[in-house]
Design a protein around this motif. Structure first.
Motif, PDB file in Angstrom:
ATOM      1  N   SER A  29      29.130 -32.536   9.359  1.00 45.72           N
ATOM      2  CA  SER A  29      30.232 -32.922   9.033  1.00 45.72           C
ATOM      3  C   SER A  29      29.990 -33.688   7.731  1.00 45.72           C
ATOM      4  O   SER A  29      28.263 -33.329   7.837  1.00 45.72           O
ATOM      5  N   THR A  30      30.267 -33.690   6.832  1.00 44.47           N
ATOM      6  CA  THR A  30      29.698 -33.831   6.108  1.00 44.47           C
ATOM      7  C   THR A  30      29.412 -35.233   4.873  1.00 44.47           C
ATOM      8  O   THR A  30      28.290 -35.466   4.457  1.00 44.47           O
ATOM      9  N   VAL A  31      29.367 -36.555   5.656  1.00 46.26           N
ATOM     10  CA  VAL A  31      29.513 -38.387   6.282  1.00 46.26           C
ATOM     11  C   VAL A  31      28.845 -38.628   7.704  1.00 46.26           C
ATOM     12  O   VAL A  31      29.282 -38.139   8.710  1.00 46.26           O
ATOM     13  N   PRO A  32      28.126 -39.139   7.479  1.00 47.73           N
ATOM     14  CA  PRO A  32      28.146 -40.216   9.322  1.00 47.73           C
ATOM     15  C   PRO A  32      29.027 -41.044   9.270  1.00 47.73           C
ATOM     16  O   PRO A  32      29.804 -41.540   8.197  1.00 47.73           O
ATOM     17  N   GLN A  33      29.674 -40.820  10.972  1.00 43.04           N
ATOM     18  CA  GLN A  33      30.553 -41.099  11.198  1.00 43.04           C
ATOM     19  C   GLN A  33      30.482 -41.791  12.599  1.00 43.04           C
ATOM     20  O   GLN A  33      30.338 -40.530  12.759  1.00 43.04           O
ATOM     21  N   PRO A  34      31.667 -42.547  13.386  1.00 47.18           N
ATOM     22  CA  PRO A  34      31.379 -42.713  14.155  1.00 47.18           C
ATOM     23  C   PRO A  34      32.162 -41.370  15.301  1.00 47.18           C
ATOM     24  O   PRO A  34      33.344 -42.102  16.171  1.00 47.18           O
ATOM     25  N   ASN A  35      31.717 -39.914  15.381  1.00 52.70           N
ATOM     26  CA  ASN A  35      32.308 -39.143  16.338  1.00 52.70           C
ATOM     27  C   ASN A  35      30.807 -38.240  16.216  1.00 52.70           C
ATOM     28  O   ASN A  35      29.988 -38.681  16.345  1.00 52.70           O
ATOM     29  N   ALA A  36      31.306 -37.400  16.828  1.00 56.04           N
ATOM     30  CA  ALA A  36      30.306 -36.591  17.762  1.00 56.04           C
ATOM     31  C   ALA A  36      29.901 -35.441  16.937  1.00 56.04           C
ATOM     32  O   ALA A  36      30.653 -35.906  16.243  1.00 56.04           O
ATOM     33  N   ASN A  37      28.642 -35.318  17.182  1.00 55.31           N
ATOM     34  CA  ASN A  37      28.055 -34.205  16.348  1.00 55.31           C
ATOM     35  C   ASN A  37      27.820 -32.774  17.566  1.00 55.31           C
ATOM     36  O   ASN A  37      27.476 -32.315  17.006  1.00 55.31           O
ATOM     37  N   ALA A  38      27.395 -33.134  18.739  1.00 58.10           N
ATOM     38  CA  ALA A  38      27.352 -32.183  19.751  1.00 58.10           C
ATOM     39  C   ALA A  38      28.265 -32.706  20.860  1.00 58.10           C
ATOM     40  O   ALA A  38      28.442 -33.555  21.049  1.00 58.10           O
ATOM     41  N   PHE A  39      29.596 -32.029  20.993  1.00 58.15           N
ATOM     42  CA  PHE A  39      30.361 -31.901  22.063  1.00 58.15           C
ATOM     43  C   PHE A  39      30.112 -31.380  23.344  1.00 58.15           C
ATOM     44  O   PHE A  39      29.525 -29.203  23.420  1.00 58.15           O
ATOM     45  N   MET A  40      30.274 -31.477  24.217  1.00 57.65           N
ATOM     46  CA  MET A  40      29.881 -30.676  25.543  1.00 57.65           C
ATOM     47  C   MET A  40      31.203 -30.241  26.257  1.00 57.65           C
ATOM     48  O   MET A  40      32.044 -31.084  26.601  1.00 57.65           O
ATOM     49  N   ILE A  41      31.025 -29.178  26.696  1.00 58.09           N
ATOM     50  CA  ILE A  41      32.459 -28.224  28.210  1.00 58.09           C
ATOM     51  C   ILE A  41      31.630 -27.779  29.167  1.00 58.09           C
ATOM     52  O   ILE A  41      30.843 -27.066  29.015  1.00 58.09           O
ATOM     53  N   ASP A  42      32.231 -28.302  29.855  1.00 58.94           N
ATOM     54  CA  ASP A  42      31.831 -27.917  31.193  1.00 58.94           C
ATOM     55  C   ASP A  42      32.833 -26.170  30.903  1.00 58.94           C
ATOM     56  O   ASP A  42      33.957 -26.618  31.124  1.00 58.94           O
ATOM     57  N   PRO A  43      31.851 -24.980  31.651  1.00 64.82           N
ATOM     58  CA  PRO A  43      32.946 -24.453  31.664  1.00 64.82           C
ATOM     59  C   PRO A  43      33.924 -23.370  32.853  1.00 64.82           C
ATOM     60  O   PRO A  43      34.838 -22.707  32.653  1.00 64.82           O
ATOM     61  N   GLY A  44      33.630 -24.310  33.642  1.00 66.63           N
ATOM     62  CA  GLY A  44      34.185 -24.416  35.159  1.00 66.63           C
ATOM     63  C   GLY A  44      35.074 -25.029  35.149  1.00 66.63           C
ATOM     64  O   GLY A  44      36.612 -24.526  35.194  1.00 66.63           O
ATOM     65  N   SER A  45      35.145 -26.325  34.482  1.00 70.34           N
ATOM     66  CA  SER A  45      36.990 -27.009  34.565  1.00 70.34           C
ATOM     67  C   SER A  45      37.191 -26.687  33.022  1.00 70.34           C
ATOM     68  O   SER A  45      38.542 -27.249  32.823  1.00 70.34           O
ATOM     69  N   MET A  46      36.881 -26.376  31.442  1.00 76.35           N
ATOM     70  CA  MET A  46      37.130 -26.349  30.709  1.00 76.35           C
ATOM     71  C   MET A  46      37.943 -27.736  30.148  1.00 76.35           C
ATOM     72  O   MET A  46      37.939 -28.509  29.071  1.00 76.35           O
ATOM     73  N   SER A  47      36.690 -29.134  31.025  1.00 79.57           N
ATOM     74  CA  SER A  47      36.965 -29.987  30.529  1.00 79.57           C
ATOM     75  C   SER A  47      35.894 -30.568  29.181  1.00 79.57           C
ATOM     76  O   SER A  47      34.398 -30.169  29.265  1.00 79.57           O
ATOM     77  N   GLY A  48      36.690 -31.679  28.200  1.00 76.29           N
ATOM     78  CA  GLY A  48      35.324 -31.654  27.083  1.00 76.29           C
ATOM     79  C   GLY A  48      35.399 -33.138  27.149  1.00 76.29           C
ATOM     80  O   GLY A  48      35.576 -33.625  27.781  1.00 76.29           O
ATOM     81  N   SER A  49      33.580 -33.658  27.079  1.00 77.19           N
ATOM     82  CA  SER A  49      33.198 -34.232  26.564  1.00 77.19           C
ATOM     83  C   SER A  49      32.333 -34.510  25.643  1.00 77.19           C
ATOM     84  O   SER A  49      31.702 -33.802  25.322  1.00 77.19           O
ATOM     85  N   VAL A  50      32.158 -36.234  24.561  1.00 76.79           N
ATOM     86  CA  VAL A  50      31.050 -36.505  24.216  1.00 76.79           C
ATOM     87  C   VAL A  50      29.597 -36.165  24.663  1.00 76.79           C
ATOM     88  O   VAL A  50      29.165 -36.621  25.543  1.00 76.79           O
ATOM     89  N   TYR A  51      28.837 -35.234  23.550  1.00 74.24           N
ATOM     90  CA  TYR A  51      27.310 -35.263  23.986  1.00 74.24           C
ATOM     91  C   TYR A  51      26.376 -36.358  22.953  1.00 74.24           C
ATOM     92  O   TYR A  51      25.795 -37.034  24.192  1.00 74.24           O
ATOM     93  N   SER A  52      26.990 -36.825  22.409  1.00 74.94           N
ATOM     94  CA  SER A  52      26.216 -37.190  21.111  1.00 74.94           C
ATOM     95  C   SER A  52      26.480 -37.625  19.735  1.00 74.94           C
ATOM     96  O   SER A  52      27.454 -37.270  19.492  1.00 74.94           O
ATOM     97  N   MET A  53      26.360 -38.519  19.082  1.00 70.94           N
ATOM     98  CA  MET A  53      27.367 -39.506  18.137  1.00 70.94           C
ATOM     99  C   MET A  53      26.052 -39.338  17.107  1.00 70.94           C
ATOM    100  O   MET A  53      25.024 -39.629  16.885  1.00 70.94           O
ATOM    101  N   TRP A  54      26.712 -39.488  15.959  1.00 68.84           N
ATOM    102  CA  TRP A  54      25.913 -39.445  14.370  1.00 68.84           C
ATOM    103  C   TRP A  54      27.016 -40.398  13.584  1.00 68.84           C
ATOM    104  O   TRP A  54      28.139 -40.004  13.091  1.00 68.84           O
TER     105      TRP A  54
END
Length: 523
Positions: A291-316
């Motif tokens: 990310s070029t600037v701090p913003q209320p978005n994910a800085n790490a995204f987590m993916i379950d390889p079995g279901s291929m579902s995604g979720s935010v891991y942490s925010m910057w």
């Protein structure tokens, strides 16, 4: 799975069977088959099992070479073009010991661009890098690096590599840069010989052609697939990253089926895309986001390889400390994400669910002078699980080839040990068969057109367990190895069998089977 000593038999020091009742549902083997595989052909299946008899143990040692040298579990290596080494910043490689925070530059480089690839290979106990260290001949090369920075040229590995991933058993998968839009997928074996990964038809080498820029690549063992992280050039929602998933057979020598493409819409403002892949907690894959600037978005995204579902891991989202997170990796030792902030010239730590600016782990990591593009790579020393290997191909189901593996090494008292199967019938109950003799070629024991890679005639052990799949066909079977330490060194062979409804798998009888898994019990 709970085993108990029964009696000594010919050619065996210990023999085991399931305690009564035979599994966690209190059924015998035939009762379990009747419930799981109830079909008009069940009579044939039971008749086939009726010929199974008698008992001999087969023993084998660990399947993977133990890594040596000075590398330690959890070491993190950082590749940068601007390291703070007097009298001027230079390009090279840093080694970080997360247990002490100690950082040491171990390699100096003079290549004009360090946008390269490097991985830790536990089999060789080396860092494998496509780079140009000081003193290397030519413009670029592929090198093997020891923990102290000593390097040697990898003569059998091409220098023009886009990305690579090590499995830990001697194989290193890599995308070869041949100067075209094609990206041939190859692997180097334990003898340092390179091979093409065959296409699904088996007629030639496979080339990956993902849309957009290739930012990283990783081999994911639970699904036996190559994942390529891309930054698409066009997207319906602005900031995105794409996952190009390539399914391989159990041996890793051939692509199975067509690649799958997943696009994740991130939103947010500024330059915002996935830069690095790493294996995170509970088998999830973590995507580090730049990310070029701090913003209320994910800085790490987590993916379950079995279901291929995604979720935010942490925010910057720390507006008081502006910075740019350019490279990040999950630290198994610290159980969190480490990011290089190249505006603040420091490393930040983010635990799962955290936000703000994270925790400052180390300062003075790089010397950017206000720049933001000098940290280009991170790699962690993670030792490969021992006691696991695959063979055979089984018979595909309606979703294609089925891969059986485990979530960890098969160790005594591994209470969370689980067998995992891909491409299973969604929300279904299947069967895990366990023996102590392999059938590498595979046999259609029941005349139901599916291969069993276990020797049901000569095995001294025939065990079984349920396996349940989730709505997207990712099967798991808890098999806690609370067993007698006398079984250390013993080898077992497992395979998953499924029955499909509502579709016609290749067997034509409704049955499918996974490849076979070899587990050697570890101390």
């Amino acid at each position: 799975m709970k085993l108990t000593q029964k009696k000594a038999l010919p050619n065996a020091s210990v023999a085991c069977e399931f305690e009564k009742p035979c599994n966690r549902h209190g059924r015998t083997l035939i009762e379990g088959l009747s419930r799981i595989l109830a079909t008009p052909m069940l009579t044939k299946l039971i008749a086939g099992f009726s010929v199974i008899a008698s008992i001999h143990f087969f023993a084998a040692g660990a399947l993977y070479a133990a890594p040596g040298g000075q590398f330690h579990e959890g070491y993190i290596f950082i590749l940068s073009s601007s390291l703070p080494t007097p009298p001027v910043a230079n390009a090279g490689l840093l080694r970080l010991d997360p247990s002490t925070g100690a950082i040491q530059q171990i390699l100096t480089a003079d290549w004009p661009s360090v946008n390269t690839s490097f991985v830790y290979d536990g089999y060789r106990a080396k860092l494998i890098m496509s780079a140009h260290p000081t003193g290397a001949p030519g413009f670029s090369t592929c090198i093997k690096v020891d923990a102290d920075g000593t390097w040697t040229q990898f003569t059998n590995m091409p220098a023009s590599i886009k990305k690579m991933s090590s499995i830990g058993d001697g194989r290193i998968f890599y995308l070869f840069n041949n100067g075209t839009a094609q990206n041939p997928l190859r692997y180097m074996d334990a003898s340092d010989i390179s091979h093409d990964v065959l296409n699904a038809a088996g007629t030639g080498g496979f080339s990956a052609t993902p849309t957009g820029q290739i930012n990283d690549m990783i081999y994911e063992p639970q699904t036996a697939s190559i994942w390529i992280l891309t930054f698409p050039n066009a997207s319906p929602c602005g900031n995105t990253f794409g996952i190009y998933r390539i399914q391989l057979n159990g041996a890793g020598t051939q692509v199975v089926g067509a690649p799958l493409v997943y696009t994740y819409c991130l939103g947010g403002s500024g330059f915002y895309n996935g830069t690095r892949l790493s294996r995170g907690p509970n088998g999830n894959i973590l995507v580090a986001l730049q990310s070029t600037v701090p913003q209320p978005n994910a800085n790490a995204f987590m993916i379950d390889p079995g279901s291929m579902s995604g979720s935010v891991y942490s925010m910057w989202q720390d507006s008081t400390s502006p910075g740019v997170l350019t490279a990040g990796i999950y630290s198994s030792y610290l159980n969190g994400m480490l990011f290089v902030d190249t505006f603040q010239d420091e490393m930040r730590y983010f635990s799962q669910g955290s936000g703000g600016g994270g925790f400052t782990f180390d300062k003075g990591l790089v010397s950017s002078a206000g720049g933001s593009a000098e940290a280009v790579g991170m790699a962690e020393v993670r030792l490969a699980p021992v006691g696991l290997a695959n063979y055979g191909s089984g018979t595909p189901g309606c979703l294609g080839y089925q891969h059986l593996t485990a979530n960890q090494s098969p160790k005594v008292n591994a209470v969370d040990f689980r067998l995992i199967c891909t491409n299973a019938p969604p929300s279904s109950l299947g069967l895990i068969l366990i023996t102590d003799v392999a059938d590498v070629a595979g046999t259609d024991y029941f005349s139901l057109n599916f291969l069993v890679h276990l020797d049901l005639i000569n095995s001294t052990q025939l065990l079984w367990a349920d396996i349940d799949s989730n709505p997207v066909g990712f099967g798991e079977s808890p098999v806690p190895l609370i067993i007698d330490p006398m079984l250390v060194g013993q080898t077992f062979y497992e395979q998953a069998i499924w029955y499909w409804t509502g579709c016609a798998p290749p067997s034509g009888t409704g049955f499918s089977s996974s490849d076979a898994l070899v587990t050697t019990i570890q101390p």
